[in-house]
Design an enzyme around this catalytic site. Structure first.
Site, PDB file in Angstrom:
ATOM      1  N   GLY A   1       0.825  -1.196   0.000  1.00 48.36           N
ATOM      2  CA  GLY A   1       0.000   0.000   0.000  1.00 48.36           C
ATOM      3  C   GLY A   1       0.864   1.252   0.000  1.00 48.36           C
ATOM      4  O   GLY A   1       2.090   1.182  -0.043  1.00 48.36           O
ATOM      5  N   CYS A   2       0.221   2.399   0.090  1.00 54.70           N
ATOM      6  CA  CYS A   2       0.977   3.654   0.048  1.00 54.70           C
ATOM      7  C   CYS A   2       1.812   3.845   1.307  1.00 54.70           C
ATOM      8  O   CYS A   2       2.774   4.621   1.316  1.00 54.70           O
ATOM      9  CB  CYS A   2       0.037   4.830  -0.162  1.00 54.70           C
ATOM     10  SG  CYS A   2      -1.116   5.108   1.180  1.00 54.70           S
ATOM     11  N   THR A   3       1.460   3.144   2.380  1.00 56.93           N
ATOM     12  CA  THR A   3       2.230   3.262   3.620  1.00 56.93           C
ATOM     13  C   THR A   3       3.208   2.115   3.805  1.00 56.93           C
ATOM     14  O   THR A   3       3.914   2.050   4.802  1.00 56.93           O
ATOM     15  CB  THR A   3       1.293   3.301   4.842  1.00 56.93           C
ATOM     16  OG1 THR A   3       0.549   2.086   4.892  1.00 56.93           O
ATOM     17  CG2 THR A   3       0.358   4.474   4.768  1.00 56.93           C
ATOM     18  N   GLY A   4       3.240   1.183   2.856  1.00 54.10           N
ATOM     19  CA  GLY A   4       4.154   0.053   2.988  1.00 54.10           C
ATOM     20  C   GLY A   4       3.424  -1.270   2.816  1.00 54.10           C
ATOM     21  O   GLY A   4       2.332  -1.334   2.239  1.00 54.10           O
TER      22      GLY A   4
END
Length: 386
Positions: A359-362
């Site tokens: 995801g965009c956070t990892g």
């Protein structure tokens, strides 16, 4: 100014005098050394840095270590970088100087440097923990130790309660879990909250530019890269101007205040590095670090690191049957990328279908919405989530 304000100012002055008399430092300036051999920009640049600092700051004295030069600043003669380092160590051990700025130093394992930069997004000072040296041969353990070193350095430089962020690198989530356990056991510190909408203590590149945390935790190799980029992003890379350099070497029981700058560092940066070293010396950063490590050890630092970083014996790859496929629209964050595959297998063993993703956070684990709560509980109980 009314009488109340005047009386308050007078009281503050007398308190400062009393503190100075008590500590034995009243009327004394700290002396900071600067080795002037080894720079890619020559001895003249190093001398220029010292003269800039002398004009800009008047609360510490400077001692140059190197060849004779035209400066009026006191110089202890040394004719090679090696001789300069030998003299530097002698001056530190004798108390002739209270700290020193130099281009390179072989710190022992367990000691690494806490750099200080000015972030381009907001012009905010941020400590990068750490930038050179090796806190531990284990990446995760090293980053946990770096966090404590960064907190100590920030406190010694005037930030009473520094906010800590963990750079989004391999191992970041495990570092977060260890730090959370330390917090639960009584080691007090606060996390920064990412400026991105989903927040959290794990910092993205946006947070680097903005300086979201006071202390950005990373491994030394990444920190070294960051400090070079921050310090020379306006000059093309061969002349470092911004920030205060790679910082003091901090370790649990380290007893010499040695601040590092690069051979590519220019006079403006070295001037600030001298000031950084002086403030760290005046506020006894090494004693502050010792206290912080004592607090962390009391909270079980070594045992927590050991149980979370122990090398497991190689096992035969276990065949795990994947459950029947489901639509996966719910995501679980907070799992380290190095543990992502095993996290999915753990859910499969419990007959929960899952997939890994990014995801965009990892890293994320994807599950069906109906399985979300059960999956979270299993992953938490299995040590993948804090």
């Amino acid at each position: 100014m009314d009488n109340i304000q005047a009386n308050k100012m007078i009281a503050e002055v007398f308190n400062e005098i009393a503190d100075g008399i008590k500590s034995g430092s009243f009327g004394k300036k700290v002396k900071i050394g600067l080795t002037i051999l080894g720079s890619e920009h020559g001895i003249e640049e190093m001398v220029k840095a010292a003269e800039m600092a002398q004009k800009k700051f008047n609360d510490f004295d400077i001692v140059l270590i190197g060849p004779k030069n035209s400066s009026s600043i006191n110089t202890v003669e040394a004719n090679t970088p090696e001789e300069g380092h030998q003299i530097m160590v002698k001056l530190l051990e004798s108390g002739e100087i209270q700290g020193c700025v130099t281009q390179h130093f072989d710190f022992p394992i367990g000691v690494s440097t806490v750099g200080k930069v000015v972030t381009p997004g907001r012009g905010k000072e941020m400590f990068i923990a750490t930038t050179t040296g090796t806190s531990s041969t284990n990446r995760v353990a090293g980053m946990v130790i770096n966090a404590i070193s960064g907190i100590a350095t920030a406190k010694a430089n005037g930030i009473e309660n520094p906010k800590v962020g963990i750079l989004n690198l391999d191992g970041a989530r495990k570092v977060e879990r260890i730090l959370n356990e330390l917090k639960d056991n009584g080691y007090e510190f606060d996390y920064a909250d990412s400026l991105r909408a989903d927040g959290g203590a794990v910092m993205r590149g946006n947070d680097l530019l903005a300086g979201t945390p006071d202390v950005m935790v990373c491994d030394s190799l990444t920190g070294n890269l960051l400090i070079k980029i921050f310090s020379s992003f306006t000059t093309g890379g061969d002349y470092e101007t911004a920030g205060a350099g790679y910082g003091p070497g901090i370790g649990e029981n380290y007893n010499k205040l040695i601040n590092i700058v690069s051979r590519a560092s220019g006079a403006p940066l070295i001037s600030e590095a001298l000031r950084y070293c002086a403030v760290s010396a005046k506020n006894n950063v090494l004693k502050t670090a010792k206290i912080e490590f004592e607090k962390a050890n009391k909270a079980g630092l070594k045992d927590i690191i050991a149980k979370n970083t122990i090398d497991k014996a190689p096992e035969q790859a276990e065949e795990v049957k994947i459950p029947p496929k489901k639509v996966v629209t719910a995501d679980i964050t907070g799992i380290d990328i190095l543990e992502l595959e095993n996290a999915c297998k753990t859910l499969w063993k419990s007959e929960i279908y899952s997939e890994s993703g990014m995801g965009c956070t990892g890293p994320i684990v994807l599950v069906n919405t109906d399985d979300l709560n059960s999956a979270r509980t299993i992953l938490k109980n299995s040590g993948f989530l804090s």
